[in-house]
Scaffold this motif. Structure first.
Motif, PDB file in Angstrom:
ATOM      1  N   ARG A 161       0.834  -1.200   0.000  1.00 30.31           N
ATOM      2  CA  ARG A 161       0.000   0.000   0.000  1.00 30.31           C
ATOM      3  C   ARG A 161       0.872   1.254   0.000  1.00 30.31           C
ATOM      4  O   ARG A 161       1.766   1.398   0.823  1.00 30.31           O
ATOM      5  CB  ARG A 161      -0.919   0.011   1.226  1.00 30.31           C
ATOM      6  N   GLY A 162       0.573   2.150  -0.939  1.00 32.51           N
ATOM      7  CA  GLY A 162       1.319   3.396  -1.018  1.00 32.51           C
ATOM      8  C   GLY A 162       2.647   3.276  -1.724  1.00 32.51           C
ATOM      9  O   GLY A 162       3.433   4.238  -1.731  1.00 32.51           O
ATOM     10  N   GLY A 163       2.908   2.124  -2.332  1.00 34.24           N
ATOM     11  CA  GLY A 163       4.167   1.933  -3.029  1.00 34.24           C
ATOM     12  C   GLY A 163       4.178   2.629  -4.378  1.00 34.24           C
ATOM     13  O   GLY A 163       3.150   3.126  -4.846  1.00 34.24           O
ATOM     14  N   PRO A 164       5.322   2.667  -5.021  1.00 35.22           N
ATOM     15  CA  PRO A 164       5.413   3.343  -6.321  1.00 35.22           C
ATOM     16  C   PRO A 164       4.694   2.539  -7.398  1.00 35.22           C
ATOM     17  O   PRO A 164       4.501   1.327  -7.279  1.00 35.22           O
ATOM     18  CB  PRO A 164       6.919   3.381  -6.581  1.00 35.22           C
ATOM     19  N   THR A 165       4.270   3.207  -8.431  1.00 32.70           N
ATOM     20  CA  THR A 165       3.732   2.537  -9.610  1.00 32.70           C
ATOM     21  C   THR A 165       4.768   2.630 -10.727  1.00 32.70           C
ATOM     22  O   THR A 165       5.721   3.407 -10.639  1.00 32.70           O
ATOM     23  CB  THR A 165       2.418   3.173 -10.088  1.00 32.70           C
ATOM     24  N   CYS A 166       4.585   1.825 -11.736  1.00 30.54           N
ATOM     25  CA  CYS A 166       5.496   1.922 -12.869  1.00 30.54           C
ATOM     26  C   CYS A 166       4.707   1.801 -14.162  1.00 30.54           C
ATOM     27  O   CYS A 166       3.576   1.313 -14.176  1.00 30.54           O
ATOM     28  CB  CYS A 166       6.617   0.885 -12.794  1.00 30.54           C
ATOM     29  N   THR A 167       5.300   2.260 -15.222  1.00 33.59           N
ATOM     30  CA  THR A 167       4.680   2.271 -16.543  1.00 33.59           C
ATOM     31  C   THR A 167       5.515   1.427 -17.490  1.00 33.59           C
ATOM     32  O   THR A 167       6.750   1.453 -17.434  1.00 33.59           O
ATOM     33  CB  THR A 167       4.591   3.713 -17.077  1.00 33.59           C
ATOM     34  N   THR A 168       4.834   0.669 -18.341  1.00 36.71           N
ATOM     35  CA  THR A 168       5.523  -0.090 -19.381  1.00 36.71           C
ATOM     36  C   THR A 168       5.550   0.747 -20.650  1.00 36.71           C
ATOM     37  O   THR A 168       4.527   1.288 -21.075  1.00 36.71           O
ATOM     38  CB  THR A 168       4.816  -1.423 -19.648  1.00 36.71           C
TER      39      THR A 168
END
Length: 313
Positions: free
Chosen positions: A262-269
């Motif tokens: 929870r609250g961690g970073p997101t990433c994009t492909t």
């Protein structure tokens, strides 16, 4: 009326099913149904008789089908003749750093090979620690990669965004029996000692260095570089691994489970090419991949899910 309306219409006519046509076109059933109904409104006629067991052409639909086939045939011939006149379009080397969300590279590459049959496709798996290095070194022409990336050296177009962060938890770890963990709790955990062979940018990102206010994490074990080394170190030392949500798909060790962070970073492909690469084909592929990914339905709308009434199947 656009060219895609002709392709959508012909696919439904030939499959005699909205479900089959949606799968063939890599679009959702609701999108396909909406496009066909819009075409019918524009023409002012009904093109299909919709029945529980499928869709059949009306008399008007049969007339339009003949014309649509002829138009698409001429368009395809024009495209093929044009591409044959450009002999430099011969081979494209694609790097794939998987597993990717929704296996996005499959529909993209499949659609590209259908559109550019004269281009030979060569795929290469990009693994830790090489990741973007084969692209920068010129060993591949384009690549499917996740953030963080060196955008000073690569040009990227997003194809899947906001993939959440999870943690892979070995059996026996305190997080094994929970469904989610707060970032604050993760920051207190020791971590796998990532090898400096792995990109510093990637190491800092998945160690959540931006959340640590300058404090360094505590590492255990010998430096690990490959997926196998990282997994083995985490299992032996009973530490967690942070990564994208699809981390669980590539985890072949049964005594791990994936826990939400929870609250961690997101990433994009992204689909990326080198910034200094001025050739046409890599740029064409990236533009094509971005368009195909944008047109794909979301995971819950993929063909095979029931989103329509029987009249639109």
């Amino acid at each position: 009326m656009e060219l895609r309306h002709f392709r959508y219409f012909v696919a439904v006519a030939e499959c005699m099913s909205f479900t089959g046509a949606a799968a063939r076109l890599y679009v959702s059933q609701p999108t396909l149904s909406q496009q066909i109904r819009g075409l019918e409104r524009e023409l002012g006629v009904q093109l299909f008789d919709r029945q529980p067991d499928g869709a059949r052409l009306t008399v008007a639909g049969s007339v339009f089908y003949e014309r649509a086939q002829r138009i698409l045939g001429e368009v395809d011939s024009a495209v093929a003749d044009t591409r044959r006149a450009a002999p430099h379009l011969s081979e494209l080397r694609i790097g794939v750093a998987g597993p990717l969300p929704d296996s996005i590279h499959f529909p993209v590459i499949s659609s590209f090979t259908a559109a550019f049959p004269q281009v030979r496709i060569r795929c290469r798996e990009l693994v830790i620690p090489e990741y973007e290095q084969p692209l920068l070194a010129g060993d591949v022409d384009v690549a499917f990669l996740r953030s963080p990336l060196d955008f000073d050296r690569v040009v990227g177009q997003p194809i899947v965004g906001d993939e959440p962060c999870v943690i892979a938890t070995p059996h026996g770890h305190p997080f094994w029996d929970v469904d989610s963990v707060d970032v604050a709790d993760f920051l207190e955990q020791p971590l796998v000692n990532y090898s400096p062979r792995i990109s510093r940018r990637a190491r800092l990102h998945w160690q959540l260095s931006g959340e640590r206010n300058g404090a360094a994490p505590r590492f255990v074990g010998d430096p690990a570089a490959t997926n196998a080394e990282i997994t083995l170190s985490a299992g032996l030392n009973k530490v967690v691994i942070a990564g994208p949500a699809t981390l669980g798909h590539g985890l072949a060790v049964s005594r791990f489970r994936v826990v939400e962070l929870r609250g961690g970073p997101t990433c994009t492909t992204y689909v990326v090419r080198r910034r200094d690469d001025t050739r046409m084909m890599p740029a064409t592929f990236c533009d094509f991949a971005h368009r195909i990914a944008t047109e794909l339905p979301s995971a819950h709308e993929r063909p095979g899910f029931d989103h329509l009434s029987a009249a639109d199947r």
